[in-house]
Write a protein that holds these residues in place. Sequence first.
Motif, PDB file in Angstrom:
ATOM      1  N   LEU A   1      45.466  -0.092  -0.049  1.00  0.00           N
ATOM      2  CA  LEU A   1      46.153   0.867   0.989  1.00  0.00           C
ATOM      3  C   LEU A   1      47.749   0.919   0.381  1.00  0.00           C
ATOM      4  CD1 LEU A   1      44.988  -0.742   4.428  1.00  0.00           C
ATOM      5  CD2 LEU A   1      44.631   1.392   3.557  1.00  0.00           C
TER       6      LEU A   1
ATOM      7  N   ASP B   1      28.882   6.257   4.944  1.00  0.00           N
ATOM      8  CA  ASP B   1      28.892   6.180   3.438  1.00  0.00           C
ATOM      9  C   ASP B   1      29.470   4.632   3.005  1.00  0.00           C
ATOM     10  OD1 ASP B   1      28.536   8.708   3.120  1.00  0.00           O
ATOM     11  OD2 ASP B   1      30.654   9.486   3.580  1.00  0.00           O
TER      12      ASP B   1
ATOM     13  N   ALA C   1      36.711  11.469  11.307  1.00  0.00           N
ATOM     14  CA  ALA C   1      37.512  12.541  12.247  1.00  0.00           C
ATOM     15  C   ALA C   1      37.233  12.375  13.595  1.00  0.00           C
ATOM     16  CB  ALA C   1      37.315  13.617  11.460  1.00  0.00           C
TER      17      ALA C   1
ATOM     18  N   LEU D   1      36.862  13.479   0.616  1.00  0.00           N
ATOM     19  CA  LEU D   1      37.074  13.100   1.919  1.00  0.00           C
ATOM     20  C   LEU D   1      35.845  13.256   2.913  1.00  0.00           C
ATOM     21  CD1 LEU D   1      40.910  14.169   2.640  1.00  0.00           C
ATOM     22  CD2 LEU D   1      39.857  12.260   1.990  1.00  0.00           C
ATOM     23  N   HIS D   2      34.583  13.984   2.460  1.00  0.00           N
ATOM     24  CA  HIS D   2      33.569  14.441   3.170  1.00  0.00           C
ATOM     25  C   HIS D   2      32.438  13.287   2.350  1.00  0.00           C
ATOM     26  CE1 HIS D   2      30.966  16.255   5.559  1.00  0.00           C
ATOM     27  NE2 HIS D   2      30.783  17.364   5.193  1.00  0.00           N
TER      28      HIS D   2
ATOM     29  N   GLY E   1      34.719   4.985   2.996  1.00  0.00           N
ATOM     30  CA  GLY E   1      33.691   4.521   3.897  1.00  0.00           C
ATOM     31  C   GLY E   1      34.122   4.096   5.178  1.00  0.00           C
ATOM     32  N   TYR E   2      35.616   4.213   5.450  1.00  0.00           N
ATOM     33  CA  TYR E   2      36.065   3.589   6.710  1.00  0.00           C
ATOM     34  C   TYR E   2      36.888   4.543   7.264  1.00  0.00           C
ATOM     35  CZ  TYR E   2      34.394  -0.991   6.254  1.00  0.00           C
ATOM     36  OH  TYR E   2      33.349  -1.905   6.128  1.00  0.00           O
ATOM     37  N   GLY E   3      36.683   4.891   8.643  1.00  0.00           N
ATOM     38  CA  GLY E   3      37.402   5.966   9.273  1.00  0.00           C
ATOM     39  C   GLY E   3      36.667   7.092   9.692  1.00  0.00           C
TER      40      GLY E   3
ATOM     41  N   VAL F   1      43.024   5.573   0.308  1.00  0.00           N
ATOM     42  CA  VAL F   1      42.264   5.234   1.417  1.00  0.00           C
ATOM     43  C   VAL F   1      41.180   4.078   1.087  1.00  0.00           C
ATOM     44  CG1 VAL F   1      42.230   7.574   2.546  1.00  0.00           C
ATOM     45  CG2 VAL F   1      40.478   7.156   0.936  1.00  0.00           C
ATOM     46  N   VAL F   2      40.751   3.460   2.197  1.00  0.00           N
ATOM     47  CA  VAL F   2      39.526   2.501   1.778  1.00  0.00           C
ATOM     48  C   VAL F   2      38.342   3.329   2.032  1.00  0.00           C
ATOM     49  CG1 VAL F   2      38.517   0.493   2.620  1.00  0.00           C
ATOM     50  CG2 VAL F   2      40.811   0.528   2.663  1.00  0.00           C
TER      51      VAL F   2
ATOM     52  N   LYS G   1      43.091   6.340  13.276  1.00  0.00           N
ATOM     53  CA  LYS G   1      42.640   6.209  14.652  1.00  0.00           C
ATOM     54  C   LYS G   1      41.172   5.700  14.820  1.00  0.00           C
ATOM     55  CE  LYS G   1      44.701  10.656  15.603  1.00  0.00           C
ATOM     56  NZ  LYS G   1      44.869  11.192  14.310  1.00  0.00           N
TER      57      LYS G   1
ATOM     58  N   LYS H   1      48.598   4.502  12.479  1.00  0.00           N
ATOM     59  CA  LYS H   1      48.187   5.964  12.267  1.00  0.00           C
ATOM     60  C   LYS H   1      46.631   6.214  12.169  1.00  0.00           C
ATOM     61  CE  LYS H   1      48.613   6.462   7.391  1.00  0.00           C
ATOM     62  NZ  LYS H   1      49.249   7.167   6.320  1.00  0.00           N
TER      63      LYS H   1
ATOM     64  N   ARG I   1      41.734  19.566  14.325  1.00  0.00           N
ATOM     65  CA  ARG I   1      41.111  18.332  14.856  1.00  0.00           C
ATOM     66  C   ARG I   1      40.753  18.284  16.215  1.00  0.00           C
ATOM     67  NH1 ARG I   1      40.944  17.115  11.166  1.00  0.00           N
ATOM     68  NH2 ARG I   1      41.797  15.539   9.901  1.00  0.00           N
TER      69      ARG I   1
ATOM     70  N   ALA J   1      32.515  10.518  -0.399  1.00  0.00           N
ATOM     71  CA  ALA J   1      33.092   9.350   0.089  1.00  0.00           C
ATOM     72  C   ALA J   1      32.021   8.293  -0.484  1.00  0.00           C
ATOM     73  CB  ALA J   1      33.578   9.029   1.279  1.00  0.00           C
TER      74      ALA J   1
ATOM     75  N   ASN K   1      32.172   4.065   8.369  1.00  0.00           N
ATOM     76  CA  ASN K   1      31.198   5.410   8.563  1.00  0.00           C
ATOM     77  C   ASN K   1      29.764   5.033   7.596  1.00  0.00           C
ATOM     78  OD1 ASN K   1      31.664   6.769   6.007  1.00  0.00           O
ATOM     79  ND2 ASN K   1      33.819   6.946   6.538  1.00  0.00           N
TER      80      ASN K   1
HETATM   81  N1  CMX Z   1      42.118   4.126   4.733  1.00  0.00           N
HETATM   82  C1  CMX Z   1      43.231   4.510   4.525  1.00  0.00           C
HETATM   83  N2  CMX Z   1      43.896   5.469   5.479  1.00  0.00           N
HETATM   84  C2  CMX Z   1      43.098   6.078   6.316  1.00  0.00           C
HETATM   85  C3  CMX Z   1      41.809   5.738   6.319  1.00  0.00           C
HETATM   86  C4  CMX Z   1      41.054   4.863   5.589  1.00  0.00           C
HETATM   87  N3  CMX Z   1      39.728   4.418   5.557  1.00  0.00           N
HETATM   88  N4  CMX Z   1      41.272   6.456   7.537  1.00  0.00           N
HETATM   89  C5  CMX Z   1      42.015   7.365   7.823  1.00  0.00           C
HETATM   90  N5  CMX Z   1      43.534   6.932   7.273  1.00  0.00           N
HETATM   91  C6  CMX Z   1      44.695   7.631   7.355  1.00  0.00           C
HETATM   92  C7  CMX Z   1      44.553   9.081   7.092  1.00  0.00           C
HETATM   93  O1  CMX Z   1      44.657   9.367   5.712  1.00  0.00           O
HETATM   94  C8  CMX Z   1      45.598   9.657   7.797  1.00  0.00           C
HETATM   95  O2  CMX Z   1      46.846   9.512   6.877  1.00  0.00           O
HETATM   96  P1  CMX Z   1      48.224  10.593   6.791  1.00  0.00           P
HETATM   97  O3  CMX Z   1      48.510  10.796   8.202  1.00  0.00           O
HETATM   98  O4  CMX Z   1      49.246  10.019   5.805  1.00  0.00           O
HETATM   99  O5  CMX Z   1      47.280  11.852   6.087  1.00  0.00           O
HETATM  100  C9  CMX Z   1      45.831   8.966   9.018  1.00  0.00           C
HETATM  101  O6  CMX Z   1      45.271   7.624   8.568  1.00  0.00           O
HETATM  102  C10 CMX Z   1      45.231   9.187  10.352  1.00  0.00           C
HETATM  103  O7  CMX Z   1      43.944   9.822   9.951  1.00  0.00           O
HETATM  104  P2  CMX Z   1      42.913   9.762  11.003  1.00  0.00           P
HETATM  105  O8  CMX Z   1      43.400  10.807  12.209  1.00  0.00           O
HETATM  106  O9  CMX Z   1      42.509   8.427  11.544  1.00  0.00           O
HETATM  107  O10 CMX Z   1      41.708  10.585  10.140  1.00  0.00           O
HETATM  108  P3  CMX Z   1      41.441  11.975   9.791  1.00  0.00           P
HETATM  109  O11 CMX Z   1      40.559  12.617  10.730  1.00  0.00           O
HETATM  110  O12 CMX Z   1      42.832  12.554   9.368  1.00  0.00           O
HETATM  111  O13 CMX Z   1      40.457  11.568   8.456  1.00  0.00           O
HETATM  112  C11 CMX Z   1      38.757  10.650   7.088  1.00  0.00           C
HETATM  113  C12 CMX Z   1      39.016  11.213   8.517  1.00  0.00           C
HETATM  114  C13 CMX Z   1      37.186  10.289   7.192  1.00  0.00           C
HETATM  115  C14 CMX Z   1      38.988  11.851   6.034  1.00  0.00           C
HETATM  116  C15 CMX Z   1      39.483   9.403   6.961  1.00  0.00           C
HETATM  117  O14 CMX Z   1      39.261   8.488   7.831  1.00  0.00           O
HETATM  118  C16 CMX Z   1      39.284   8.985   5.429  1.00  0.00           C
HETATM  119  O15 CMX Z   1      40.073   9.500   4.470  1.00  0.00           O
HETATM  120  N6  CMX Z   1      38.414   8.019   5.269  1.00  0.00           N
HETATM  121  C17 CMX Z   1      38.047   7.313   3.815  1.00  0.00           C
HETATM  122  C18 CMX Z   1      37.175   8.455   3.277  1.00  0.00           C
HETATM  123  C19 CMX Z   1      35.777   8.509   3.888  1.00  0.00           C
HETATM  124  O16 CMX Z   1      35.128   7.461   4.196  1.00  0.00           O
HETATM  125  N7  CMX Z   1      35.297   9.786   4.202  1.00  0.00           N
HETATM  126  C20 CMX Z   1      33.745   9.643   4.700  1.00  0.00           C
HETATM  127  C21 CMX Z   1      33.858  10.239   5.919  1.00  0.00           C
HETATM  128  C22 CMX Z   1      32.307  10.684   6.523  1.00  0.00           C
HETATM  129  C23 CMX Z   1      32.029  12.154   6.421  1.00  0.00           C
HETATM  130  O17 CMX Z   1      32.532  12.904   7.040  1.00  0.00           O
HETATM  131  O18 CMX Z   1      31.332  12.545   5.310  1.00  0.00           O
END
Ligand code: CMX
Length: 423
Positions: free
Chosen positions: A295, A361, A307, A259-260, A303-305, A300-301, A354, A352, A41, A263, A359
């Motif tokens: 949660l 999605d 990388a 996760l990509h 569409g939120y969060g 995961v929720v 960040k 945890k 990352r 979602a 996003n």
């Molecule tokens: N809901 C619950 N937990 C979440 C979260 C969410 N929306 N977003 C992050 N977290 C968790 C991660 O699973 C991780 O947990 P672990 O340490 O137990 O594995 C922790 O928070 C830290 O994650 P992060 O550093 O903030 O984010 P990452 O870079 O690891 O992951 C992503 C990024 C998108 C995979 C993650 O935010 C996620 O799973 N989001 C929901 C799925 C989603 O919307 N994906 C689409 C992304 C857009 C795209 O790239 O296409």
Amino acid sequence: LKEVLAQKIPVWRDEIKSFVKEHGDKKIGDLTIGHAYGGMRGLKAMVCDTSEVPPDKGLLIRNTPLKELQHTQPEEIFWLLCAGEMPTDEQLADLQADLKARAKKIPEYVFAVIDAMPKDSHPMCMLDTGILALERESEFRKGYDAGMKKDQYWEPTLEDSLNILAWEPIIAAYVYRRHAGKEPFRIAPDDKLAWGPNYAHMMGFDDPKFYDLMRLYLVLHSDHEGGNVSAHTCHCIGSALSDPYYAVSGGLNGLAGPLHGLANQECLGWLLQVLEQFKGVPSNEVLEKFAWDTLNSGKVVPGYGHAVLRITDPRFDIFKEWGGKNIPEDPVYQLMAKTFDVVPEVLKQIKKIKDPWPNVDAASGSLLYHFGLKEFPYYTVLFSVSRTMGMCSQLIMSRGWGEAIERPKSVTTAWMKAQAAKA
Ligand code: CMX
């Protein structure tokens, strides 16, 4: 486009070569054990000039913020990604005419390949298989076999990319109708329509508002710098000089992950579950509790969060604004807008995470659903058609400046432990 790139690519190539020659041994970052175990990352170890995603700004395509590009056609975006500048009207018309001419030459065997798959195979698997099956047509592979020089690699890469872009919406529309059981499975393209609306038309949607949504969808998903799973996978495969059919198909397999790209399907499912459980759009308090329940059940929720991003994704903002203008009364749209008020506040309480912000999605599915595109497993195929522009333009750039085969060094956990002990 080829003429423009023939001017620019040699200049870019020389510039990069002399830059690397002069500065190649300069340090640009530190590498930790956490990086190696944490999906690399944020590690700055690859180059992508088509677009970048500053965490506090969101997507810039060739340095232009996406909000300034939201009214363009996807064909203009492809030109911009490749050439670094917007096309003139004449150049755009030329590219559009070229894609239409290529579309007419789609090899028929691709439909037989897809027909051999069960109708309930995942649409992403059908799309990827279709693209891969067309590898027989690769001009890159033919050129390579015939001894083409390294400086010329970008030319058949462009040729293959244009064929893939011309053919992919036809395959994707076929996959949609076949998977949904909507006969006839194939609707002929309409020559009067641009690339995006034509794709919608071949899927069987002819509402002008949906045409515009498709145009916007294809613009917004086109590229997201080089390190995301799909772009990086495509890049890695391409670096072995596997041709664009292999590379794009591989990249799309990465996009199919939950996760990509997948979602967006999961996110709409989440919204509909709320609507069904509470018989309509619930209050903020109820929605907040539902987010916590998600949660607490270990999910995961969707569409939120993100990388990379640390703000609301501008693509989410643009979609939300489009929905507010075009379908403000729609309950799924209203719920999607409401989650924006509630979910970030919930996620902010989990240290945890960040990025608690939505996003792209989080918004796209609710808009598609309004127009009757209700087959969720298909949503990532739309994403794929758009993202192919980014993957292909990145491949053309990489072949243009003669990028090396990827070969990072892997080490064992024992080696890592020894390093940690030394440090
Ligand atoms: N809901 C619950 N937990 C979440 C979260 C969410 N929306 N977003 C992050 N977290 C968790 C991660 O699973 C991780 O947990 P672990 O340490 O137990 O594995 C922790 O928070 C830290 O994650 P992060 O550093 O903030 O984010 P990452 O870079 O690891 O992951 C992503 C990024 C998108 C995979 C993650 O935010 C996620 O799973 N989001 C929901 C799925 C989603 O919307 N994906 C689409 C992304 C857009 C795209 O790239 O296409």
